[in-house]
Design an enzyme around this catalytic site. Structure first.
Site, PDB file in Angstrom:
ATOM      1  N   SER A  32       3.074  10.719  90.781  1.00 37.56           N
ATOM      2  CA  SER A  32       3.731  10.765  89.470  1.00 37.56           C
ATOM      3  C   SER A  32       3.769   9.404  88.798  1.00 37.56           C
ATOM      4  CB  SER A  32       5.184  11.219  89.620  1.00 37.56           C
ATOM      5  OG  SER A  32       5.245  12.434  90.293  1.00 37.56           O
TER       6      SER A  32
ATOM      7  N   HIS B  61       0.905  15.368  86.717  1.00 36.71           N
ATOM      8  CA  HIS B  61      -0.238  15.211  87.614  1.00 36.71           C
ATOM      9  C   HIS B  61      -1.509  15.679  86.916  1.00 36.71           C
ATOM     10  CE1 HIS B  61       1.504  14.150  91.593  1.00 36.71           C
ATOM     11  NE2 HIS B  61       2.588  14.587  90.997  1.00 36.71           N
TER      12      HIS B  61
ATOM     13  N   HIS C  44       0.290  19.568  96.059  1.00 35.27           N
ATOM     14  CA  HIS C  44       1.393  19.504  97.021  1.00 35.27           C
ATOM     15  C   HIS C  44       1.477  20.792  97.823  1.00 35.27           C
ATOM     16  CE1 HIS C  44       2.346  16.976  93.529  1.00 35.27           C
ATOM     17  NE2 HIS C  44       2.976  16.168  94.371  1.00 35.27           N
TER      18      HIS C  44
ATOM     19  N   TYR D  61       4.181  22.369  98.430  1.00 37.12           N
ATOM     20  CA  TYR D  61       5.139  23.295  97.812  1.00 37.12           C
ATOM     21  C   TYR D  61       4.527  24.144  96.701  1.00 37.12           C
ATOM     22  CZ  TYR D  61       5.631  19.717  94.130  1.00 37.12           C
ATOM     23  OH  TYR D  61       5.381  18.810  93.136  1.00 37.12           O
ATOM     24  N   GLU D  62       3.347  23.748  96.215  1.00 38.21           N
ATOM     25  CA  GLU D  62       2.707  24.550  95.169  1.00 38.21           C
ATOM     26  C   GLU D  62       2.159  25.851  95.754  1.00 38.21           C
ATOM     27  OE1 GLU D  62       0.217  22.268  92.205  1.00 38.21           O
ATOM     28  OE2 GLU D  62       0.688  20.643  93.579  1.00 38.21           O
TER      29      GLU D  62
ATOM     30  N   ALA E  49       6.189   9.088  94.055  1.00 36.56           N
ATOM     31  CA  ALA E  49       7.555   8.835  93.605  1.00 36.56           C
ATOM     32  C   ALA E  49       8.464   9.372  94.705  1.00 36.56           C
ATOM     33  CB  ALA E  49       7.821   9.553  92.297  1.00 36.56           C
TER      34      ALA E  49
ATOM     35  N   MET F 181       7.962  14.523  98.733  1.00 38.12           N
ATOM     36  CA  MET F 181       7.333  15.818  99.045  1.00 38.12           C
ATOM     37  C   MET F 181       5.816  15.711  99.151  1.00 38.12           C
ATOM     38  SD  MET F 181       9.410  18.102  96.262  1.00 38.12           S
ATOM     39  CE  MET F 181      11.154  17.773  95.896  1.00 38.12           C
ATOM     40  N   SER F 182       5.309  14.535  99.470  1.00 34.90           N
ATOM     41  CA  SER F 182       3.840  14.394  99.479  1.00 34.90           C
ATOM     42  C   SER F 182       3.423  13.367 100.522  1.00 34.90           C
ATOM     43  CB  SER F 182       3.359  13.964  98.092  1.00 34.90           C
ATOM     44  OG  SER F 182       3.792  12.644  97.806  1.00 34.90           O
TER      45      SER F 182
ATOM     46  N   ASN G  46      14.511   7.698  91.736  1.00 31.92           N
ATOM     47  CA  ASN G  46      15.914   8.142  91.649  1.00 31.92           C
ATOM     48  C   ASN G  46      16.581   7.859  92.991  1.00 31.92           C
ATOM     49  OD1 ASN G  46      13.984  10.531  92.403  1.00 31.92           O
ATOM     50  ND2 ASN G  46      15.933  11.008  93.380  1.00 31.92           N
TER      51      ASN G  46
ATOM     52  N   HIS H 108      13.351  16.412  87.457  1.00 34.11           N
ATOM     53  CA  HIS H 108      11.963  15.955  87.419  1.00 34.11           C
ATOM     54  C   HIS H 108      11.766  15.004  86.230  1.00 34.11           C
ATOM     55  CE1 HIS H 108       7.739  15.892  88.274  1.00 34.11           C
ATOM     56  NE2 HIS H 108       7.375  16.594  87.217  1.00 34.11           N
TER      57      HIS H 108
HETATM   58  N1  HPA Z   1      13.457  13.987  96.794  1.00 32.06           N
HETATM   59  C1  HPA Z   1      12.243  14.481  97.083  1.00 32.06           C
HETATM   60  N2  HPA Z   1      11.165  14.178  96.394  1.00 32.06           N
HETATM   61  C2  HPA Z   1      11.274  13.297  95.391  1.00 32.06           C
HETATM   62  C3  HPA Z   1      12.519  12.738  95.038  1.00 32.06           C
HETATM   63  C4  HPA Z   1      13.664  13.097  95.790  1.00 32.06           C
HETATM   64  O1  HPA Z   1      14.792  12.648  95.545  1.00 32.06           O
HETATM   65  N3  HPA Z   1      12.275  11.917  93.984  1.00 32.06           N
HETATM   66  C5  HPA Z   1      10.943  11.986  93.714  1.00 32.06           C
HETATM   67  N4  HPA Z   1      10.342  12.827  94.561  1.00 32.06           N
END
Ligand code: HPA
Length: 273
Positions: free
Chosen positions: A31, A62, A84, A86-87, A114, A212-213, A236, A248
């Site tokens: 990202s 993406h 990913h 999760y997709e 990210a 998540m990647s 974050n 997001h």
């Molecule tokens: N958790 C999981 N995946 C993420 C986060 C998070 O806080 N921030 C960016 N990708």
């Protein structure tokens, strides 16, 4: 068909788009690094949709292009956007692009993402060099029959993010005045952000950030003998560390604020490899 035969078909297609070009470094961009393409000289842009057996990303932020070209004197293959787990893709699909980059000749894979900061001392906007990871995705991408032509059945993971390259990257960052931190990345399946209890668990088992990647691609590249550099952008504070709900939009916004510094660092690292 064995994975290696399928990948050969893919790499033959890509080679046909840039005859004689042999990338040394592969980049998988997460990202917020969407405009990275502008830094690549003599680019050949190939949409994932044209590449045989390549998966398509459905996530906003993406893009879906493979870009071949030069960063300084370094021939690179850049994945602008990733897919990913999760997709809904199988792990085999998630790691397919990483396997393709290594098969094309990339000796080093530079992977960015990210991530949510757990701490200590990680704030939104920080860049963090990944020193190690904890796979909490619930699946290992190498589960299933092993293709011995790609790598061993039981690959060693003790130098998963190359220690010697980490030293090099930290020196480059320091020389540029970038405060590059270091940390351990825990990978979750997603697509939900974590609960505060899950973040607390990740902290207790030793993670400094969560995402998540990255972990599937890194495992796949290391299996094939490539060296990996991973860099997270803290977009974050992770759930529970933060007092506000995660979104997001926040992830994309923070990632885009640091994008120029992140890009400059990656260009400098790629140039040095
Ligand atoms: N958790 C999981 N995946 C993420 C986060 C998070 O806080 N921030 C960016 N990708």
């Amino acid at each position: 068909m064995r994975p290696s035969e399928q990948i050969k078909n893919t790499t033959d297609f890509i080679a046909g788009k840039a005859p004689g070009f042999s990338p040394r470094v592969g980049l998988i961009l997460g990202s917020g690094l969407g405009d990275f393409a502008q830094t690549i000289q003599d680019p050949v842009v190939i949409p994932y949709s044209e590449i045989p057996d390549f998966p398509q990303s459905s996530v906003s932020g993406h893009a879906g292009n493979l870009i071949l070209g030069m960063i300084g004197e370094t021939p690179v293959a850049v994945m602008q956007g990733r897919v990913h787990f999760y997709e809904g893709h199988s792990m085999e699909k998630v790691i397919y692009p990483a396997r393709t980059l290594v098969s094309m000749g990339c000796k080093t894979l530079l992977v960015t993402n990210a991530a949510g900061g757990i701490g200590p001392n990680l704030d939104p906007g920080d860049l963090v060099l990944i020193t190690d990871h904890i796979n909490l995705m619930g699946e290992n991408p190498l589960r299933g029959p092993n293709d011995d032509t790609l790598g061993p059945r039981f690959p060693d993971m003790s130098d998963i993010y190359s220690k010697s390259l980490r030293g090099q990257v930290l020196e480059i960052a320091a020389g540029m005045g970038i405060n590059l931190k270091v940390g351990i990345y825990a990978a979750m399946m997603g697509p939900t952000y974590e609960t505060p209890a899950e973040v607390n668990m990740a902290r207790i088992v030793g993670a400094n950030m969560v995402g998540m990647s990255t972990v599937p691609e890194t495992i796949a590249a290391r299996h094939m003998g490539a060296q990996v550099i991973g860099i997270s952008c803290i977009s974050n504070l992770a759930a529970g560390i933060s007092t506000v709900p995660l979104s997001h939009e926040e992830v994309k916004e923070t990632a885009s604020k640091i994008a120029d510094t992140f890009r400059d660092l990656i260009v400098a690292v790629a140039t040095s490899l």
